[in-house]
Scaffold this motif. Structure first.
Motif, PDB file in Angstrom:
ATOM      1  N   ARG A 252       0.909  -0.907  -0.309  1.00 38.72           N
ATOM      2  CA  ARG A 252       0.089  -0.339   0.132  1.00 38.72           C
ATOM      3  C   ARG A 252       0.986   1.196   0.241  1.00 38.72           C
ATOM      4  N   THR A 253       0.167   1.923  -0.446  1.00 40.82           N
ATOM      5  CA  THR A 253       0.784   3.692  -0.840  1.00 40.82           C
ATOM      6  C   THR A 253      -0.293   4.810  -0.966  1.00 40.82           C
ATOM      7  N   VAL A 254       0.070   5.389  -0.217  1.00 47.24           N
ATOM      8  CA  VAL A 254      -1.149   7.075  -0.105  1.00 47.24           C
ATOM      9  C   VAL A 254      -0.531   7.493  -0.562  1.00 47.24           C
ATOM     10  N   GLY A 255      -0.826   8.627  -1.530  1.00 44.09           N
ATOM     11  CA  GLY A 255      -0.035  10.023  -1.789  1.00 44.09           C
ATOM     12  C   GLY A 255      -0.830  11.010  -1.436  1.00 44.09           C
ATOM     13  N   VAL A 274      -5.003   9.740  -1.938  1.00 47.00           N
ATOM     14  CA  VAL A 274      -4.542   9.150  -3.386  1.00 47.00           C
ATOM     15  C   VAL A 274      -4.208   7.629  -2.685  1.00 47.00           C
ATOM     16  N   LYS A 275      -5.034   6.331  -2.468  1.00 46.87           N
ATOM     17  CA  LYS A 275      -4.568   5.241  -1.305  1.00 46.87           C
ATOM     18  C   LYS A 275      -5.115   4.401  -2.893  1.00 46.87           C
ATOM     19  N   LEU A 276      -3.261   3.499  -2.847  1.00 49.89           N
ATOM     20  CA  LEU A 276      -3.090   2.564  -3.366  1.00 49.89           C
ATOM     21  C   LEU A 276      -3.078   1.454  -3.384  1.00 49.89           C
ATOM     22  N   ASP A 277      -3.637   0.136  -3.553  1.00 46.71           N
ATOM     23  CA  ASP A 277      -2.965  -1.406  -3.379  1.00 46.71           C
ATOM     24  C   ASP A 277      -3.040  -1.794  -3.793  1.00 46.71           C
ATOM     25  N   VAL A 278      -1.678  -1.998  -4.278  1.00 44.64           N
ATOM     26  CA  VAL A 278      -1.092  -3.287  -4.693  1.00 44.64           C
ATOM     27  C   VAL A 278      -1.084  -4.573  -4.621  1.00 44.64           C
ATOM     28  N   ASP A 279      -1.850  -5.371  -5.222  1.00 46.96           N
ATOM     29  CA  ASP A 279      -2.144  -7.517  -4.643  1.00 46.96           C
ATOM     30  C   ASP A 279      -1.123  -7.612  -6.195  1.00 46.96           C
ATOM     31  N   ASP A 288      -8.599   4.113  -3.991  1.00 48.66           N
ATOM     32  CA  ASP A 288      -9.241   4.713  -3.231  1.00 48.66           C
ATOM     33  C   ASP A 288      -9.290   5.958  -3.030  1.00 48.66           C
ATOM     34  N   LEU A 289     -10.645   6.992  -3.611  1.00 43.24           N
ATOM     35  CA  LEU A 289     -10.334   8.424  -3.338  1.00 43.24           C
ATOM     36  C   LEU A 289     -11.839   9.233  -3.105  1.00 43.24           C
ATOM     37  N   ARG A 290     -11.967   8.057  -1.823  1.00 45.01           N
ATOM     38  CA  ARG A 290     -13.409   8.046  -0.893  1.00 45.01           C
ATOM     39  C   ARG A 290     -12.781   8.860   0.132  1.00 45.01           C
ATOM     40  N   THR A 366      -0.688  13.541  -8.757  1.00 40.30           N
ATOM     41  CA  THR A 366      -0.495  12.526  -7.382  1.00 40.30           C
ATOM     42  C   THR A 366      -0.574  11.013  -7.105  1.00 40.30           C
ATOM     43  N   THR A 367      -1.369  10.517  -8.167  1.00 44.48           N
ATOM     44  CA  THR A 367      -0.776   9.495  -8.399  1.00 44.48           C
ATOM     45  C   THR A 367       0.295   8.398  -8.322  1.00 44.48           C
ATOM     46  N   GLN A 368       1.069   9.175  -9.838  1.00 43.44           N
ATOM     47  CA  GLN A 368       2.189   9.240 -10.101  1.00 43.44           C
ATOM     48  C   GLN A 368       3.629   8.491  -9.828  1.00 43.44           C
ATOM     49  N   LYS A 369       3.224   9.896  -8.515  1.00 44.78           N
ATOM     50  CA  LYS A 369       4.354  10.493  -8.041  1.00 44.78           C
ATOM     51  C   LYS A 369       4.350   9.390  -6.504  1.00 44.78           C
ATOM     52  N   ALA A 370       2.927   8.962  -5.809  1.00 43.43           N
ATOM     53  CA  ALA A 370       2.481   7.910  -4.831  1.00 43.43           C
ATOM     54  C   ALA A 370       3.434   7.149  -5.025  1.00 43.43           C
TER      55      ALA A 370
END
Length: 606
Positions: A252-255, A274-279, A288-290, A366-370
């Motif tokens: 997980r990374t949070v940007g 921007v919360k990204l979970d990479v499985d 997750d943008l909520r 923000t997504t790509q920098k995260a």
């Protein structure tokens, strides 16, 4: 691809099954579809009437399937095209009686379009009585009937104050003939009706060209072969995306990013999370943008289409190249959105006038920098965001045409692109949501077409984000009216929060919006707004660059020397920021690297 708080994703767990379509035929048809889209784009570029189309190329074309899947987009702008399936879903929902010869005008941001300024023509393509494809031609309009002569209204409290004509996928052609009622509505409310009608004809022409080519494709290969191709092409694209995700470290990374303040609404700026979970085991990414603020009473809210498109652009920017951008590859990305969120699904009547830029740009960077912050070798730094005075919507009257009004968005400026792990930023990047695919206006043609003069356009030295791979520099541009007053409306970002670097890379210089009086005195002006210029006055922008990737001391001295020679970096900055000593006192071919001096500089503490 998208989900709400309660939705679940139903994409297949694996797409690695062998294709039934011969691989050579798969490549031939996929490239044929891309060539059809490029023919659409060439038609729009050559026949569009406004400068927005025939100089800046602010348009996109695409083909979707009859099942509302994005199939081919060639060189479409990400903010226009990645959400194309939402537009065709609206068409099939609102128009259950689709027929041969239909064409639909769609610009409703609450039903799948990007924002009201992007007029889109959708044409369903039939073969042997079956709806096989839909062609889309989307073109940004210089005027859409807004309450002000601009298609970007950052301070619009709602869609009513915005004032745009909204067409929720209405039939504008039937049996290949215009529906005159709709044409008259546009002519009556748009300030430059002939310009709009010329652009409309160009959009219809582009979509009809694609319709003819797709029918030829169907005749050549047959319906069954093309259906098999679509299935296998989507599966292949999904597998390519899955393989790219598998190469990420996972986790997980949070940007977090921040758009500049909106005066009177959000004085501290707009924070983006921007919360990204990479499985990597399941080869999936969940975004997750909520956890973002609700929609605000201003025109910078994202439409759902722009939210989807701009996050997807950030993900594609973070992975290996060559992944087909279609609904197949999108299956591996799950987006968690919520209603009434500034980066989610807007609740009517919140305005989305500026949805394609600004906050949308911030979503992408923000997504790509995260990704880059979490995993070295992936992602990208932040690139330029927003549209400053160099990209103003200009309006006034032109004495050369007897005082006829003109409205057009200019693309005279140049903002810097971000650095990637092994690639320097793109100088003509423009802004994140366009990904460098738009053109910069020809100065000579602009001055012939509109009654203004461009005073200067040049690279802004030392505006780049320094790094092992540097961001691109910005530019300085200034222009103003030749004779009569001209209004210029603009929406700048990166004034308070310039593009940031990653993995030790440095930020770029901030954007500066300015005006010059007739005597040449320059003053900084508000980052968002509109001003009226008199003859001799100028509006302009010292543009931001892109953020750097990696520590500047890791940049090869030879590259720094080249940057100095090109005017991107000064001799002093080469020494102080990159740790590179040069012999000589001005950028020229005689400059050379002082190896011993460079070694001493870089041996010191970073």
């Amino acid at each position: 691809m998208t989900a709400t708080d309660t939705d679940t994703d139903t994409a297949p767990a694996s797409s690695a099954a062998p294709t039934k379509t011969d691989p050579i035929l798969l490549a031939v048809i996929s490239n044929r579809l891309d060539s059809i889209v490029r023919e659409m784009e060439n038609t729009l570029l050559r026949t569009g009437r406004s400068g927005v189309l025939n100089m800046a190329r602010d348009f996109s074309c695409a083909i979707t399937t009859g099942e509302n899947e994005l199939l081919s987009s060639a060189e479409g702008l990400p903010c226009h095209i990645f959400g194309a399936h939402l537009m065709t879903e609206a068409m099939t929902e609102l128009q259950p009686d689709l027929a041969e010869g239909d064409a639909f005008l769609h610009n409703d941001p609450y039903r799948g379009n990007s924002h009201a300024a992007d007029h889109t023509i959708l044409i369903p393509v039939f073969f042997e009585g079956e709806h096989m494809f839909t062609t889309l031609a989307k073109a940004h309009q210089a005027d859409i009937g807004n309450s002000e002569p601009s298609t970007y209204m950052p301070f619009a409290k709602d869609v009513y104050q915005e004032g745009a004509l909204i067409f929720p996928c209405v039939r504008i052609q039937q049996d290949y003939r215009d529906v005159d009622d709709i044409i008259r509505m546009c002519r009556a409310r748009i300030r430059v009706p002939e310009q709009w009608y010329g652009d409309y004809l160009a959009m219809v022409g582009a979509a009809r060209v694609a319709e003819a080519r797709l029918k030829e494709l169907c005749e050549r290969y047959g319906r069954d072969t093309l259906k098999a191709f679509i299935r296998d092409w989507m599966d292949y694209s999904e597998d390519r995306m899955a393989q790219a995700i598998e190469k990420l470290p996972g986790g997980r990374t949070v940007g977090t990013g921040r758009h500049d303040p909106i005066p009177g609404v959000l004085p501290d700026g707009i924070e983006i999370t921007v919360k990204l979970d990479v499985d990597t085991a399941e080869r999936r990414i969940t975004v997750d943008l909520r956890d973002n603020i609700d929609c605000i009473p201003a025109g910078v809210n994202e439409s759902e289409a722009c939210t989807v498109s701009n996050v997807m652009a950030g993900i594609f920017n973070s992975l290996e190249t060559g992944i087909p951008a279609n609904s197949g590859s999108f299956r591996r990305i799950e987006l968690l959105l919520r209603e009434n969120c500034i980066v989610g699904k807007p609740r009517f009547p919140h305005s989305t006038s500026v949805a394609t830029t600004n906050v949308g740009d911030r979503l992408t960077v923000t997504t790509q920098k995260a990704v880059a912050d979490a995993w070295a070798g992936f992602g990208a730094a932040e690139g330029a965001t927003g549209l400053g005075p160099g990209f103003s919507v200009v309006s006034g009257t032109d004495r050369r045409t007897g005082g006829e009004p003109y409205v057009n968005q200019v693309f005279l400026g140049s903002q810097g692109g971000p650095a990637h792990p092994e690639i320097d930023g793109w100088v003509t990047y423009g802004l994140a949501v366009a990904a460098g695919l738009m053109f910069r206006d020809s100065i000579e043609l602009s001055e012939l077409k509109y009654p203004f003069r461009v005073e200067e356009l040049r690279i802004r030295t030392d505006s780049e984000g320094a790094g092992r791979r540097r961001g691109a520099p910005g530019a300085t541009v200034a222009f103003g009216p030749k004779w009569d007053p001209m209004e210029a409306a603009y929406v700048t970002d990166c004034v308070s929060f310039p593009p940031r670097g990653t993995q030790g890379g440095l930020p770029a210089a901030r954007n500066v919006a300015f005006a010059r009086d007739a005597g040449g005195a320059e003053r900084e002006i508000d980052s968002l707004g509109a001003i009226t210029l008199q003859a001799g006055e100028r509006i302009g922008q010292h543009s931001t660059g892109g953020g750097g990737y990696g520590h500047p001391f890791e940049r090869e001295p030879e590259r720094v020397l080249d940057d100095v020679r090109m005017g991107f970096v000064s001799i002093d900055r080469a020494r102080e920021v990159y740790g590179v000593a040069l012999t000589g006192d001005r950028p020229s071919a005689s400059l050379s690297i002082d190896d011993a001096g460079t070694a001493l500089l870089r041996a010191g503490e970073r």
